[in-house]
Design an enzyme around this catalytic site. Structure first.
Site, PDB file in Angstrom:
ATOM      1  N   TYR A   1      -4.110  -4.502   3.430  1.00 32.67           N
ATOM      2  CA  TYR A   1      -5.202  -3.572   3.126  1.00 32.67           C
ATOM      3  C   TYR A   1      -6.173  -3.503   4.303  1.00 32.67           C
ATOM      4  O   TYR A   1      -6.372  -4.506   4.999  1.00 32.67           O
ATOM      5  CB  TYR A   1      -5.994  -4.072   1.910  1.00 32.67           C
TER       6      TYR A   1
ATOM      7  N   TYR B   1       2.749  -7.990  -1.064  1.00 34.01           N
ATOM      8  CA  TYR B   1       1.912  -8.897  -0.264  1.00 34.01           C
ATOM      9  C   TYR B   1       1.691 -10.210  -1.010  1.00 34.01           C
ATOM     10  O   TYR B   1       1.716 -10.258  -2.233  1.00 34.01           O
ATOM     11  CB  TYR B   1       0.585  -8.224   0.106  1.00 34.01           C
TER      12      TYR B   1
ATOM     13  N   ARG C   1       2.571 -10.092  -4.887  1.00 32.15           N
ATOM     14  CA  ARG C   1       2.399  -8.940  -5.773  1.00 32.15           C
ATOM     15  C   ARG C   1       3.538  -7.943  -5.554  1.00 32.15           C
ATOM     16  O   ARG C   1       3.862  -7.603  -4.413  1.00 32.15           O
ATOM     17  CB  ARG C   1       1.080  -8.197  -5.467  1.00 32.15           C
TER      18      ARG C   1
ATOM     19  N   HIS D   1       2.533  -1.859  -5.188  1.00 32.10           N
ATOM     20  CA  HIS D   1       1.789  -1.074  -6.180  1.00 32.10           C
ATOM     21  C   HIS D   1       0.761  -0.191  -5.506  1.00 32.10           C
ATOM     22  O   HIS D   1       0.311  -0.466  -4.395  1.00 32.10           O
ATOM     23  CB  HIS D   1       1.089  -1.995  -7.194  1.00 32.10           C
TER      24      HIS D   1
ATOM     25  N   HIS E   1      -3.013   1.327  -6.484  1.00 33.35           N
ATOM     26  CA  HIS E   1      -4.125   1.277  -7.443  1.00 33.35           C
ATOM     27  C   HIS E   1      -4.566   2.702  -7.778  1.00 33.35           C
ATOM     28  O   HIS E   1      -4.675   3.547  -6.875  1.00 33.35           O
ATOM     29  CB  HIS E   1      -5.308   0.527  -6.840  1.00 33.35           C
TER      30      HIS E   1
HETATM   31 FE   LIG Z   1      -3.432  -4.535  -4.748  1.00 30.68          FE
END
Ligand SMILES: [Fe+2]
Lengths: 200, 233
Positions: free
Chosen positions: B103, B142, B152, B155, B157
Site C-alpha cells: 500500500y 501481503y 491476507r 482483496h 477494499h
Molecule cells: Fe487490505
C-alpha cells in the site's frame, strides 16, 4: 447473476483496515482528492457553528490511531439534505456529512453546526443529536452511536436516550467548554466507560 | 420496535469480537448493542453523486504519468438492495495494494516495491440501474502480523453509501479460488459460508477484453426495506 434474481442476503462487512487514509481521508497527504473532510460547514450555512472533539480508546485505554468516524446530521431546522426527507428545503448547500480519521494520539474533531430537533417515528421531537459511524482496524463491522449535547434541555425527554441505561447516557453526551462553542466526547470501544452502540 | 430496514439482515456481518483476528479483541464492545427504532436520522443518508468524482477516478491505471505494473483488470457489477433492486447514484470508493501487495500508506512496512504509477484509490457513482465499473490492477497478497506466516488473500477494499446511514457498507472484495481463504481470520470472521461467498468476485469471461484485461464481476448487496431475511440456520 441475472438482474431479476433476489440476492440471498447482504454483502457482509469487513474491517476498514489500517491503510484507508490515502483513499478515504487523505487530507492533502496523498495523491488523491479530498472528497470529504471533517467539516460540514459551507459559507451560507445557518445555525450555531460548533466544534466537536475527543479521542478514541480501546479496551486497554490505549488511543486508537487508525479509527475513522463519520457523522450524519440534520441542519439547524432539523431537516436532512436527502430527498427522502420530504420536508427538506432546497435552501443551502449544507450536506450534513463529514469524515475524520484519528491521529496518532486517537484525536478526532469535527467542524459543524448544532443540529435542530428531528422527529421520532411518533412525531415527537428528539433532542438535537448527530449520528456517528465508527470504523477502525480491528472492527470487523462499523458500529453506530450518537452524539447528544449536555446543554440541551430536550435530552431528558429524548426517546432514544430513554432506551439507554441512565448510568451510560454520559457516553453519548458531548460536554461544552465554558468559554467557547467546543464540545468534547471521548469514545471507548470497550471497557468500563464503553460507549453505547446501537443495534440499528 | 419498528425497524424500517429489517435488522435480521445484519446477521450476515461478522460478530464484532472474532478472537482469531487479534486486533478485534480490544476493539469490540463487551456490552450488548442497544436496539432502537429507525428514526428519520437513520432512514436518511448522505447524498454524494457525480460532483464528488473526477473524470478518470474509476480508472486506477491512468492516474500517473505511466501505467502501473501488474495484471490489468476490470471490476464491475451492480450495487443492489437486498430485494434485488439496483441502487442508483451510489458513491462507491475503493482502495487497494499494488500488484506486489504494497500500500502507499506511510505505515505499510511490507518490503515489497512501491509503484510510482499506482496510488490505489478510486471512486465512481453507480448509474441509474446501479451499475458501476472500475479499471485497476490485480492487488497482490501481503503478509501481516496477526499470527505466524499470516497472509491476507488478495482483496480490494470497498466503501458504499446506499440509501441511508444504516445501509452504509465497508467491505472487501476477494478473488475466486484464493488458496489463502481457509487461513484468513478476517475472511472467516463472517460466520455463514454463503455470506462469505458473497464477498468473492466471479471471473467474467464475457466481459473480459481480448488482448487487454481480465474482468471480474462483483455485486454489492445493501440492506433493503422489504427484506424478509432468513433467520440464522
Ligand atoms: Fe487490505
Amino acid at each position: 447473476m441475472q438482474d431479476s434474481v433476489k440476492p440471498d442476503g447482504i454483502t457482509p462487512s469487513q474491517t476498514v483496515g489500517p491503510f484507508f487514509k490515502y483513499g478515504l481521508t487523505p487530507t492533502g497527504e496523498y495523491a488523491w482528492n479530498d472528497a470529504f473532510t471533517n467539516s460540514t460547514l459551507t459559507p451560507d450555512v445557518s445555525g450555531d457553528r460548533i466544534r466537536i472533539e475527543g479521542r478514541v480508546f480501546d479496551g486497554d485505554g490505549v488511543a486508537v490511531p487508525d479509527a475513522m468516524l463519520e457523522i450524519w446530521q440534520a441542519d439547524v431546522q432539523g431537516r436532512f439534505a436527502d430527498p427522502q426527507d420530504k420536508r427538506a428545503l432546497p435552501n443551502a448547500s449544507f450536506r450534513g456529512f463529514a469524515r475524520c480519521g484519528t491521529d496518532k494520539d486517537g484525536n478526532y474533531s469535527f467542524e459543524t453546526i448544532k443540529p435542530g430537533a428531528v422527529p421520532d417515528p411518533a412525531g415527537k421531537p428528539q433532542a438535537p443529536h448527530i449520528l456517528v459511524a465508527v470504523f477502525a482496524r480491528g472492527m470487523l463491522r462499523h458500529l453506530y452511536t450518537r452524539i447528544y449535547f449536555n446543554d440541551e434541555a430536550g435530552n431528558a425527554a429524548d426517546p432514544v436516550l430513554a432506551l439507554v441505561p441512565a448510568d451510560r447516557r454520559a457516553t453519548l453526551t458531548a460536554v461544552r467548554e465554558a468559554s467557547k462553542p467546543v464540545y468534547r466526547l471521548d469514545l471507548y470501544l470497550q471497557g468500563d466507560n464503553e460507549t453505547v452502540f446501537f443495534d440499528v | 420496535m419498528t425497524f424500517i430496514y429489517p435488522i435480521g439482515s445484519n446477521t450476515a456481518h461478522p460478530l464484532p469480537l472474532s478472537p482469531d483476528y487479534k486486533s478485534s479483541i480490544k476493539r469490540a464492545p463487551n456490552k450488548p448493542l442497544i436496539p432502537m427504532p429507525h428514526t428519520l436520522s437513520e432512514l436518511t443518508g448522505p447524498v454524494y453523486g457525480h460532483e464528488t468524482v473526477r473524470e478518470g477516478d474509476n480508472d486506477l491505471t491512468r492516474q500517473h504519468a505511466g501505467e502501473p505494473l501488474g495484471e490489468r483488470i476490470i471490476v464491475h457489477g451492480h450495487v443492489r438492495d437486498e430485494d434485488g433492486r439496483g441502487v442508483p447514484n451510489s458513491l462507491v470508493e475503493i482502495w487497494q495494494a499494488n500488484s506486489c501487495g504494497r500500500y502507499v500508506h506511510v505505515r505499510d512496512q511490507h518490503p515489497a516495491p512501491l509503484d510510482p504509477n499506482f496510488t490505489g484509490a478510486g471512486r465512481t457513482v453507480s448509474d441509474a440501474s446501479g451499475y458501476y465499473r472500475f479499471v485497476t490492477i490485480k492487488p497482490g497478497a501481503y503478509p501481516w502480523g496477526n499470527h505466524h506466516n499470516a497472509w491476507r488473500p488478495a482483496h480490494i477494499h470497498l466503501s458504499v453509501f446506499g440509501y441511508s446511514f444504516v445501509t452504509r457498507l465497508v467491505t472487501q472484495m476477494y478473488f475466486p479460488n484464493d488458496p489463502l481463504f481457509p487461513f484468513d481470520p478476517i475472511f472467516n470472521s463472517v460466520p455463514d459460508e454463503k455470506a462469505r461467498a458473497r464477498m468473492v468476485s466471479s471471473f467474467d469471461l464475457e466481459n473480459t477484453q481480448p488482448e487487454w484485461a481480465l474482468c471480474y464481476r462483483f455485486d454489492i448487496v445493501l440492506r433493503g426495506k422489504d427484506a424478509t431475511p432468513m433467520e440464522n440456520h
